[in-house]
Design an enzyme around this catalytic site. Sequence first.
Site, PDB file in Angstrom:
ATOM      1  N   LYS A   2      16.569-111.813  90.176  1.00 16.02           N
ATOM      2  CA  LYS A   2      15.086-111.989  90.450  1.00 16.02           C
ATOM      3  C   LYS A   2      14.119-111.330  89.499  1.00 16.02           C
ATOM      4  O   LYS A   2      14.079-110.296  89.196  1.00 16.02           O
ATOM      5  CB  LYS A   2      14.629-111.531  91.855  1.00 16.02           C
ATOM      6  N   LYS A  26      13.654-102.179  91.356  1.00 22.35           N
ATOM      7  CA  LYS A  26      12.482-102.549  92.150  1.00 22.35           C
ATOM      8  C   LYS A  26      13.230-103.461  93.408  1.00 22.35           C
ATOM      9  O   LYS A  26      12.941-103.100  94.665  1.00 22.35           O
ATOM     10  CB  LYS A  26      11.511-103.480  91.675  1.00 22.35           C
ATOM     11  N   LYS A  38      14.092-110.935  84.122  1.00 25.07           N
ATOM     12  CA  LYS A  38      12.786-111.259  83.662  1.00 25.07           C
ATOM     13  C   LYS A  38      12.908-112.286  82.488  1.00 25.07           C
ATOM     14  O   LYS A  38      14.012-112.315  81.918  1.00 25.07           O
ATOM     15  CB  LYS A  38      12.263-109.857  83.286  1.00 25.07           C
ATOM     16  N   THR A 121       1.283-109.569  95.684  1.00 26.69           N
ATOM     17  CA  THR A 121       1.442-108.323  94.905  1.00 26.69           C
ATOM     18  C   THR A 121       0.219-107.342  95.325  1.00 26.69           C
ATOM     19  O   THR A 121       0.141-106.232  95.634  1.00 26.69           O
ATOM     20  CB  THR A 121       1.732-108.384  93.409  1.00 26.69           C
ATOM     21  N   ASN A 152      -4.352-112.276  88.775  1.00 28.92           N
ATOM     22  CA  ASN A 152      -3.435-112.319  90.201  1.00 28.92           C
ATOM     23  C   ASN A 152      -3.552-110.762  90.618  1.00 28.92           C
ATOM     24  O   ASN A 152      -4.065-110.734  91.976  1.00 28.92           O
ATOM     25  CB  ASN A 152      -2.323-112.983  89.934  1.00 28.92           C
ATOM     26  N   SER A 280       8.157-113.062  97.576  1.00 25.23           N
ATOM     27  CA  SER A 280       9.153-114.267  96.786  1.00 25.23           C
ATOM     28  C   SER A 280      10.421-114.149  97.360  1.00 25.23           C
ATOM     29  O   SER A 280      11.041-115.422  97.806  1.00 25.23           O
ATOM     30  CB  SER A 280       9.402-113.801  95.169  1.00 25.23           C
TER      31      SER A 280
HETATM   32  N1  LIG Z   1       2.080-111.465  89.541  1.00 23.60           N
HETATM   33  C1  LIG Z   1       2.908-110.896  90.046  1.00 23.60           C
HETATM   34  O1  LIG Z   1       3.347-111.335  91.372  1.00 23.60           O
HETATM   35  C2  LIG Z   1       3.418-109.294  89.982  1.00 23.60           C
HETATM   36  C3  LIG Z   1       2.769-108.916  88.690  1.00 23.60           C
HETATM   37  N2  LIG Z   1       3.174-107.451  88.277  1.00 23.60           N
HETATM   38  C4  LIG Z   1       2.498-106.918  87.103  1.00 23.60           C
HETATM   39  O2  LIG Z   1       1.253-106.827  87.295  1.00 23.60           O
HETATM   40  C5  LIG Z   1       0.572-106.873  85.926  1.00 23.60           C
HETATM   41  C6  LIG Z   1      -0.745-107.857  85.907  1.00 23.60           C
HETATM   42  O3  LIG Z   1       0.055-109.271  86.099  1.00 23.60           O
HETATM   43  P1  LIG Z   1      -0.676-110.665  86.828  1.00 23.60           P
HETATM   44  O4  LIG Z   1      -1.836-110.102  87.570  1.00 23.60           O
HETATM   45  O5  LIG Z   1       0.092-111.435  87.508  1.00 23.60           O
HETATM   46  O6  LIG Z   1      -1.125-111.211  85.537  1.00 23.60           O
HETATM   47  P2  LIG Z   1      -2.302-112.066  84.935  1.00 23.60           P
HETATM   48  O7  LIG Z   1      -1.959-112.804  83.898  1.00 23.60           O
HETATM   49  O8  LIG Z   1      -2.812-112.924  86.569  1.00 23.60           O
HETATM   50  O9  LIG Z   1      -3.660-110.989  85.100  1.00 23.60           O
HETATM   51  C7  LIG Z   1      -3.539-109.973  83.910  1.00 23.60           C
HETATM   52  C8  LIG Z   1      -4.924-109.547  83.890  1.00 23.60           C
HETATM   53  O10 LIG Z   1      -4.775-108.694  82.727  1.00 23.60           O
HETATM   54  C9  LIG Z   1      -5.666-108.489  81.875  1.00 23.60           C
HETATM   55  N3  LIG Z   1      -5.575-107.974  80.600  1.00 23.60           N
HETATM   56  C10 LIG Z   1      -4.752-108.411  79.655  1.00 23.60           C
HETATM   57  N4  LIG Z   1      -4.679-107.709  78.510  1.00 23.60           N
HETATM   58  C11 LIG Z   1      -5.608-106.473  78.697  1.00 23.60           C
HETATM   59  C12 LIG Z   1      -6.140-105.791  78.236  1.00 23.60           C
HETATM   60  N5  LIG Z   1      -5.773-105.325  76.867  1.00 23.60           N
HETATM   61  N6  LIG Z   1      -6.795-105.033  78.861  1.00 23.60           N
HETATM   62  C13 LIG Z   1      -7.359-104.976  80.108  1.00 23.60           C
HETATM   63  N7  LIG Z   1      -7.108-106.179  80.630  1.00 23.60           N
HETATM   64  C14 LIG Z   1      -6.208-107.130  80.042  1.00 23.60           C
HETATM   65  C15 LIG Z   1      -5.989-110.052  81.771  1.00 23.60           C
HETATM   66  O11 LIG Z   1      -7.175-110.395  81.371  1.00 23.60           O
HETATM   67  C16 LIG Z   1      -5.880-110.328  83.241  1.00 23.60           C
HETATM   68  O12 LIG Z   1      -7.026-110.199  84.190  1.00 23.60           O
HETATM   69  C17 LIG Z   1       1.811-107.138  85.004  1.00 23.60           C
HETATM   70  O13 LIG Z   1       1.968-105.752  84.271  1.00 23.60           O
HETATM   71  C18 LIG Z   1       2.755-107.686  85.907  1.00 23.60           C
HETATM   72  O14 LIG Z   1       4.148-107.320  85.327  1.00 23.60           O
HETATM   73  C19 LIG Z   1       3.951-106.944  89.167  1.00 23.60           C
HETATM   74  C20 LIG Z   1       4.469-107.421  90.075  1.00 23.60           C
HETATM   75  C21 LIG Z   1       4.220-108.672  90.615  1.00 23.60           C
HETATM   76  O1  LIG Z   2       8.362-112.488  92.540  1.00 31.29           O
HETATM   77  C1  LIG Z   2       9.016-112.173  91.894  1.00 31.29           C
HETATM   78  O2  LIG Z   2      10.238-112.642  92.005  1.00 31.29           O
HETATM   79  C2  LIG Z   2       8.985-111.361  90.551  1.00 31.29           C
HETATM   80  C3  LIG Z   2       7.901-110.415  90.667  1.00 31.29           C
HETATM   81  C4  LIG Z   2       7.797-109.716  89.241  1.00 31.29           C
HETATM   82  O3  LIG Z   2       7.985-110.101  88.187  1.00 31.29           O
HETATM   83  C5  LIG Z   2       7.462-108.414  89.290  1.00 31.29           C
HETATM   84  O4  LIG Z   2       7.628-107.743  90.180  1.00 31.29           O
HETATM   85  O5  LIG Z   2       7.513-107.575  88.395  1.00 31.29           O
END
Ligand SMILES: NC(=O)C1=CN([C@@H]2O[C@H](COP(=O)(O)OP(=O)(O)OC[C@H]3O[C@@H](n4cnc5c(N)ncnc54)[C@H](O)[C@@H]3O)[C@@H](O)[C@H]2O)C=CC1
Ligand SMILES: O=C(O)CCC(=O)C(=O)O
Length: 371
Positions: A2, A26, A38, A121, A152, A280
């Site tokens: 996953k 995790k 991933k 998350t 997100n 998930s």
């Molecule tokens: N979406 C999920 O369910 C999960 C996400 N994560 C982690 O959380 C983090 C964010 O993921 P999401 O919110 O899903 O991605 P997303 O694509 O929805 O949002 C990313 C955010 O980071 C900002 N960003 C990108 N580059 C940047 C920079 N240089 N400086 C400041 N802000 C910047 C973008 O503008 C955006 O607001 C990642 O590290 C991801 O691996 C971890 C667990 C689950």
């Molecule tokens: O929801 C999932 O299966 C994976 C989420 C994820 O990519 C993460 O926890 O970094």
Amino acid sequence: MKGGIRYHPEVDPDEVNALAQLMTWKTAVANIPYGGAKGGIGCNPGELSVSELERLTRVFTQKIHDLIGIHTDVPAPDMGTGPQTMAWILDEYSKFHGYSPAVVTGKPVDLGGSLGRDAATGRGVLFATEALLKEHGKTISGQRFVIQGFGNVGAWAAQLISEQGGKIVAVSDITGAIKNTKGLDIPSLLKHANEHKGVKGFHGGDPIDPKSILVEDCDILIPAALGGVINRENASDIKSKFIIEAANHPTDPEADEILSKKGVVILPDIFANSGGVTVSYFEWVQNIQGFMWDEEKVNNELRNYMTRGFKDVKEMCKTHNCDLRMGAFTLGVNRVARATVLRVSSEVERFDLGYPRGFYHCPIPRWQSLL
Ligand SMILES: NC(=O)C1=CN([C@@H]2O[C@H](COP(=O)(O)OP(=O)(O)OC[C@H]3O[C@@H](n4cnc5c(N)ncnc54)[C@H](O)[C@@H]3O)[C@@H](O)[C@H]2O)C=CC1
Ligand SMILES: O=C(O)CCC(=O)C(=O)O
């Protein structure tokens, strides 16, 4: 296995591999029945039209459809991807293998997605933060937060934390950074960010240099964007007492050491952001059962998992006299090791792995093909 699929210009095989390994630990910490995976495409989704993104995703799916599957490898959203990306993967995969909603999670609710996955998350970050603060005799209410990333994870964390009385004093994203020491009005900021594709230009605060976001004065810092942002360049200037790692791998090892000497408490990514993969798992279970849970059940179960996870991590810290990161990794590695030994040896009792229970986990990280 996953894990999410990332669309970002800096995605490369090493990063995907490292993120897949983090998923292994995790899912073990969350105690859900998966190994780590991933995937990623090195591209800038912000520069692609919707139809380009769709074509890219469909071609990617054509290349990996034999690697993924309901009982082998189940992708989900990560940076730069979301429910629509999962809908395209589901549709393309189903052309090869028949209609298979459980092959991806984080898909739109109308296609079998789980209620609550979108916020999961961020909600997990809230529950994890509440559990940590309780240990320190504190609550969310009145704490000053700084959040890097307003996608997100960051946006949902901001919304849910502010609903609990937390004061979000600064936020940044790729477009810029904004600060208000009295607390940003998060519903208005969300509306602005939706309309303008970012936080830049929001009038309810002052613009600041995005590079300074991590060293802004606050009680709790939440990196929720890229990896490696907290490093030896900025670690000694960080003013918060707590760091909640909503992003994956935001703190590098050198910074970890500097912060630990300063007494900063870090809640590590493999626990702090595990709410996403946990819901998930609930989505996958619902798809397999063909039975949809209501949102209250999803959120209550998520709270149970996060609360139990925090207790398990703390137990490890107590047993091994270590910090939360070492406690979380010890818990995850022990669960995987125990499951591995059980599969290959009848002499499991000879291995004192220190943890008496374990779900089955596949310790081999998957590495999805890269375009
Ligand atoms: N979406 C999920 O369910 C999960 C996400 N994560 C982690 O959380 C983090 C964010 O993921 P999401 O919110 O899903 O991605 P997303 O694509 O929805 O949002 C990313 C955010 O980071 C900002 N960003 C990108 N580059 C940047 C920079 N240089 N400086 C400041 N802000 C910047 C973008 O503008 C955006 O607001 C990642 O590290 C991801 O691996 C971890 C667990 C689950
Ligand atoms: O929801 C999932 O299966 C994976 C989420 C994820 O990519 C993460 O926890 O970094």
